[in-house]
Design a protein around this motif. Structure first.
Motif, mmCIF file in Angstrom:
data_model
loop_
_atom_site.group_PDB
_atom_site.id
_atom_site.type_symbol
_atom_site.label_atom_id
_atom_site.label_comp_id
_atom_site.label_asym_id
_atom_site.label_seq_id
_atom_site.Cartn_x
_atom_site.Cartn_y
_atom_site.Cartn_z
ATOM 1 N N MET A 1 62.161 4.897 53.922
ATOM 2 C CA MET A 1 61.364 3.955 53.162
ATOM 3 C C MET A 1 61.793 3.986 51.700
ATOM 4 S SD MET A 1 57.415 3.899 54.531
ATOM 5 C CE MET A 1 57.019 5.560 54.156
ATOM 6 N N PRO A 2 61.787 2.823 51.055
ATOM 7 C CA PRO A 2 62.164 2.760 49.643
ATOM 8 C C PRO A 2 61.137 3.453 48.752
ATOM 9 C CG PRO A 2 61.943 0.548 50.585
ATOM 10 C CD PRO A 2 61.530 1.517 51.625
ATOM 11 N N LYS A 3 61.621 4.040 47.667
ATOM 12 C CA LYS A 3 60.770 4.736 46.708
ATOM 13 C C LYS A 3 60.578 3.842 45.484
ATOM 14 C CE LYS A 3 61.344 9.098 46.473
ATOM 15 N NZ LYS A 3 61.854 10.448 46.206
ATOM 16 N N PHE A 4 59.348 3.801 44.974
ATOM 17 C CA PHE A 4 59.016 2.999 43.808
ATOM 18 C C PHE A 4 58.408 3.892 42.740
ATOM 19 C CE2 PHE A 4 59.106 0.197 47.386
ATOM 20 C CZ PHE A 4 59.741 -0.933 46.904
ATOM 21 N N ARG A 5 58.709 3.581 41.478
ATOM 22 C CA ARG A 5 58.168 4.324 40.348
ATOM 23 C C ARG A 5 57.094 3.477 39.671
ATOM 24 N NH1 ARG A 5 62.339 4.646 37.328
ATOM 25 N NH2 ARG A 5 61.684 3.285 35.652
ATOM 26 N N GLU B 1 55.793 8.499 41.559
ATOM 27 C CA GLU B 1 56.630 7.807 42.535
ATOM 28 C C GLU B 1 55.929 7.799 43.883
ATOM 29 O OE1 GLU B 1 60.534 9.501 42.626
ATOM 30 O OE2 GLU B 1 61.041 8.664 40.676
ATOM 31 N N GLU B 2 56.185 6.735 44.633
ATOM 32 C CA GLU B 2 55.589 6.604 45.949
ATOM 33 C C GLU B 2 56.529 5.811 46.849
ATOM 34 O OE1 GLU B 2 51.528 4.743 47.861
ATOM 35 O OE2 GLU B 2 51.503 5.480 45.810
ATOM 36 N N GLU B 3 56.598 6.204 48.094
ATOM 37 C CA GLU B 3 57.385 5.466 49.078
ATOM 38 C C GLU B 3 56.500 4.395 49.694
ATOM 39 O OE1 GLU B 3 59.069 8.195 51.884
ATOM 40 O OE2 GLU B 3 60.507 8.960 50.437
ATOM 41 N N LEU B 4 57.033 3.184 49.773
ATOM 42 C CA LEU B 4 56.320 2.063 50.371
ATOM 43 C C LEU B 4 57.221 1.405 51.407
ATOM 44 C CD1 LEU B 4 54.850 0.461 47.135
ATOM 45 C CD2 LEU B 4 53.636 1.897 48.765
ATOM 46 N N ALA C 1 54.273 -3.289 46.651
ATOM 47 C CA ALA C 1 54.251 -2.664 45.322
ATOM 48 C C ALA C 1 53.140 -3.235 44.440
ATOM 49 C CB ALA C 1 55.600 -2.819 44.639
ATOM 50 N N ASP D 1 61.785 -0.496 41.259
ATOM 51 C CA ASP D 1 62.402 -0.059 42.502
ATOM 52 C C ASP D 1 63.373 1.087 42.227
ATOM 53 O OD1 ASP D 1 64.695 -1.262 41.468
ATOM 54 O OD2 ASP D 1 64.719 -2.889 42.933
ATOM 55 N N GLU D 2 64.058 1.562 43.268
ATOM 56 C CA GLU D 2 64.970 2.697 43.129
ATOM 57 C C GLU D 2 66.124 2.416 42.173
ATOM 58 O OE1 GLU D 2 64.934 5.310 47.077
ATOM 59 O OE2 GLU D 2 65.420 3.206 47.467
#
Length: 96
Positions: free
Chosen positions: A1-5, A18-21, A27, A58-59
């Motif tokens: 899963m992509p990680k978002f800051r 940070e959290e994976e969504l 987001a 995004d990453e």
């Protein structure tokens, strides 16, 4: 899963987590949820959070969502949180 800051700025102080969504579409709703929780937590103390803003990157460091204080306050005519999409175009700004 992509990680978002998620970066929340209020009173010239920035907090980051940070959290994976599952997808970028999640987001903005997640940022609204976090901003609303912060608003509720600050309400009993009487802090003025009208200048707070949450940005989600995004990453790759591209901005995918922006949530302003006005996006989470109650509209007196609707009596529910306002959750319109951010006005900035996704991917335009890059975190530095």
């Amino acid at each position: 899963m992509p990680k978002f800051r998620f970066e929340t700025t209020e009173f010239d102080q920035t907090t980051t987590f940070e959290e994976e969504l599952a997808s970028p579409d999640l987001a903005s709703p997640r940022a609204i949820e976090k901003a609303h929780a912060a608003l509720v937590a600050g309400a009993p103390t009487g802090l003025d959070q009208s200048g707070s803003v949450t940005r989600v990157y995004d990453e790759a460091g591209y901005l995918v969502a922006t949530v302003n204080f006005s996006d989470v306050v109650l509209d007196s005519s609707q009596q529910q949180p306002i959750s319109d999409a951010p006005t900035e175009e996704p991917g335009v700004m890059r975190s530095g």
